[in-house]
Design an enzyme around this catalytic site. Structure first.
Site, PDB file in Angstrom:
ATOM      1  N   ASP A 163       0.829  -1.314  -0.248  1.00 28.94           N
ATOM      2  CA  ASP A 163      -0.095   0.006  -0.061  1.00 28.94           C
ATOM      3  C   ASP A 163       0.826   1.271  -0.072  1.00 28.94           C
ATOM      4  OD1 ASP A 163      -2.445  -1.774   0.311  1.00 28.94           O
ATOM      5  OD2 ASP A 163      -1.561  -1.976   2.586  1.00 28.94           O
ATOM      6  N   HIS A 191      -4.828  -3.441   6.529  1.00 31.59           N
ATOM      7  CA  HIS A 191      -4.689  -3.708   5.239  1.00 31.59           C
ATOM      8  C   HIS A 191      -6.097  -4.001   4.289  1.00 31.59           C
ATOM      9  CE1 HIS A 191      -3.221  -5.017   1.279  1.00 31.59           C
ATOM     10  NE2 HIS A 191      -3.766  -6.286   1.464  1.00 31.59           N
TER      11      HIS A 191
HETATM   12  P1  NDP Z   1      -1.664 -15.448  -4.070  1.00 31.11           P
HETATM   13  O1  NDP Z   1      -0.513 -15.939  -3.997  1.00 31.11           O
HETATM   14  O2  NDP Z   1      -1.946 -14.700  -5.151  1.00 31.11           O
HETATM   15  O3  NDP Z   1      -2.152 -14.650  -2.802  1.00 31.11           O
HETATM   16  C1  NDP Z   1      -1.926 -15.389  -1.428  1.00 31.11           C
HETATM   17  C2  NDP Z   1      -2.453 -14.407  -0.246  1.00 31.11           C
HETATM   18  O4  NDP Z   1      -1.921 -13.194  -0.397  1.00 31.11           O
HETATM   19  C3  NDP Z   1      -3.772 -14.178  -0.529  1.00 31.11           C
HETATM   20  O5  NDP Z   1      -4.508 -14.102   0.870  1.00 31.11           O
HETATM   21  C4  NDP Z   1      -4.116 -12.887  -0.918  1.00 31.11           C
HETATM   22  O6  NDP Z   1      -5.112 -12.025  -0.348  1.00 31.11           O
HETATM   23  C5  NDP Z   1      -2.724 -12.149  -0.539  1.00 31.11           C
HETATM   24  N1  NDP Z   1      -2.856 -11.204  -1.466  1.00 31.11           N
HETATM   25  C6  NDP Z   1      -2.554 -11.195  -2.804  1.00 31.11           C
HETATM   26  N2  NDP Z   1      -2.398  -9.805  -3.187  1.00 31.11           N
HETATM   27  C7  NDP Z   1      -2.033  -9.116  -2.194  1.00 31.11           C
HETATM   28  C8  NDP Z   1      -1.606  -7.979  -2.270  1.00 31.11           C
HETATM   29  N3  NDP Z   1      -1.591  -7.299  -3.125  1.00 31.11           N
HETATM   30  N4  NDP Z   1      -1.355  -7.449  -0.990  1.00 31.11           N
HETATM   31  C9  NDP Z   1      -1.413  -8.035   0.032  1.00 31.11           C
HETATM   32  N5  NDP Z   1      -1.806  -9.297   0.005  1.00 31.11           N
HETATM   33  C10 NDP Z   1      -2.384  -9.925  -1.217  1.00 31.11           C
HETATM   34  O7  NDP Z   1      -2.566 -16.935  -3.877  1.00 31.11           O
HETATM   35  P2  NDP Z   1      -2.778 -17.978  -4.766  1.00 31.11           P
HETATM   36  O8  NDP Z   1      -4.217 -18.585  -4.552  1.00 31.11           O
HETATM   37  O9  NDP Z   1      -1.983 -18.145  -5.952  1.00 31.11           O
HETATM   38  O10 NDP Z   1      -1.813 -18.845  -3.798  1.00 31.11           O
HETATM   39  C11 NDP Z   1      -2.284 -19.069  -2.357  1.00 31.11           C
HETATM   40  C12 NDP Z   1      -1.588 -20.315  -1.977  1.00 31.11           C
HETATM   41  O11 NDP Z   1      -1.742 -20.449  -0.540  1.00 31.11           O
HETATM   42  C13 NDP Z   1      -2.141 -21.452  -2.678  1.00 31.11           C
HETATM   43  O12 NDP Z   1      -1.039 -22.330  -3.218  1.00 31.11           O
HETATM   44  C14 NDP Z   1      -2.878 -22.311  -1.489  1.00 31.11           C
HETATM   45  O13 NDP Z   1      -2.735 -23.877  -1.717  1.00 31.11           O
HETATM   46  C15 NDP Z   1      -1.902 -21.780  -0.433  1.00 31.11           C
HETATM   47  N6  NDP Z   1      -2.339 -22.090   1.029  1.00 31.11           N
HETATM   48  C16 NDP Z   1      -1.382 -22.494   1.946  1.00 31.11           C
HETATM   49  C17 NDP Z   1      -2.007 -22.803   3.109  1.00 31.11           C
HETATM   50  C18 NDP Z   1      -0.780 -23.242   4.014  1.00 31.11           C
HETATM   51  O14 NDP Z   1       0.176 -23.224   3.723  1.00 31.11           O
HETATM   52  N7  NDP Z   1      -1.262 -23.598   5.327  1.00 31.11           N
HETATM   53  C19 NDP Z   1      -3.163 -22.162   3.616  1.00 31.11           C
HETATM   54  C20 NDP Z   1      -4.125 -21.737   2.633  1.00 31.11           C
HETATM   55  C21 NDP Z   1      -3.527 -21.791   1.346  1.00 31.11           C
HETATM   56  P3  NDP Z   1      -6.690 -11.905  -1.358  1.00 31.11           P
HETATM   57  O15 NDP Z   1      -7.348 -13.187  -1.398  1.00 31.11           O
HETATM   58  O16 NDP Z   1      -7.498 -11.084  -0.652  1.00 31.11           O
HETATM   59  O17 NDP Z   1      -6.089 -11.519  -2.728  1.00 31.11           O
END
Ligand code: NDP
Length: 331
Positions: A163, A191
């Protein structure tokens, strides 16, 4: 060579993909530090990390140490110096036939994830581990993690640096200045779209950015809305959420804690409120931060908050208190 253990959750996601090479390349921790990476994923996708590991090996970084994939957060947390908690459940996903749209539901589902992650890092991480939460809702996820870690020497932060970078980019365009000239860009609060990017305290050569812009209408409307809604604008344009810029902000936050902050500048991240600036204690709130010469992270004190800013701070405070209330059963 010095060694460091870095845990990354959501490592097979978009942000993870942009983040991992930069953690391993020497850019973040220095060319004399070997980086051991602990990549964490949910069991359903942990296999995918094999490909990520191959790519990291193929980058040929001198500073890449051991890379391992985990789905057990307790195992992965052993002796970690840094944890970048990127993985979280996104809004709109369907779980057990129910579409998760409500912020309250999202908070609770992610709350479960961050309860475990907090416990694991608190028990198994290094005594002085630093944790940066990226996965949304980041501030409240960090609060849950911090409470369950129950380890006061560890530092829990939620990311607001993206941000701040978005705010700097808009100012640089408006004033036709280089990004490097803009100091002390503070993101107050959550955020989320209630965050408050503060142009009164941001400065260029010691002069307030707000006074240099001298256009209240632009500051209160165009600027604020562009920064607050930038995430959505990127999703609309790209068809996917920001990943490269989010990873970059995470790297910048880590780097900001590794060397002293220059006078007149700050870095932006959310940390537990100690009551500074009359923000209630016990919420993870975006503050102006500095790293001291002995490596401590402190909230910069004594900045002026005018009545307009106060109103904005109250709005984002209220949202964070409501989020805390929504997860009161698990903290
Ligand atoms: P991303 O890598 O794009 O995003 C991951 C997280 O970051 C989301 O919560 C997202 O929030 C947040 N985020 C995205 N853009 C921003 C930003 N610009 N500023 C701040 N935060 C941001 O998501 P993917 O779906 O590609 O990947 C998520 C991964 O997490 C998947 O591979 C899934 O399997 C994994 N996962 C792992 C867990 C664990 O390790 N225990 C638990 C849950 C999921 P928003 O949704 O608001 O964009």
């Amino acid at each position: 060579m010095k060694e460091i253990n870095v845990l990354v959750t959501g490592a097979a996601g978009q942000i993870g993909y942009a983040l991992l090479p930069r953690l391993a390349s020497g850019e973040t921790f220095g060319s004399d530090v070997l980086v051991n990476l602990r990549l964490v994923e949910i069991p359903q996708v942990v296999e995918k990390l094999t490909g990520t590991i191959m790519e990291l090996e193929d980058c040929g970084f001198n500073t890449l140490g051991k890379v391992e994939a985990f789905s057990d957060i307790y195992e992965a947390s052993k002796d970690v110096d840094w944890a970048l908690l990127v993985g979280s459940i996104p809004r709109g996903i369907t779980i057990n036939g129910k579409k998760i749209e409500e912020r309250g539901d999202l908070l609770k589902i992610n709350g479960g994830i961050f309860t475990d992650q907090g416990k694991a890092i608190g028990e198994n991480g290094k005594k002085d581990a630093k944790i940066l939460v990226v996965g949304n809702p980041a501030n409240t996820n960090a609060l849950i993690g911090m409470i369950h870690a129950n380890n006061s020497n560890q530092t829990w932060m939620a990311m607001t640096a993206l941000d701040a970078n978005r705010a700097k980019a808009q100012v640089a365009i408006k004033l036709n200045v280089a990004i490097s000239e803009i100091n002390q860009m503070i993101i107050w609060g959550n955020h989320s779209p209630t965050m408050y990017p503060d142009l009164e305290n941001a400065n260029i050569n010691g002069k307030s950015v707000a006074s240099l812009i001298n256009d209240n209408d632009w500051i209160k409307n165009d600027f604020l809305e562009t920064v607050q809604q930038r995430g959505k604008a990127i999703i609309d344009a790209r068809g996917a959420s920001s990943a490269a810029s989010a990873a970059n902000a995470a790297i910048e936050t880590v780097k900001a804690t590794l060397s002293p902050t220059e006078d007149g500048d700050c870095f932006s991240a959310a940390v537990i409120s100690d009551g500074s600036y009359d923000i209630p204690k016990g919420i993870i709130y975006g503050f102006p931060l500095k790293t001291t010469t002995d490596g401590k992270i402190q909230i910069i004190q004594g900045l002026e908050i005018n009545s307009y800013a106060k109103e904005k701070l109250e709005i984002t405070t209220k949202e964070l208190l409501e989020e805390k209330e929504a997860i009161s059963e698990i903290i």
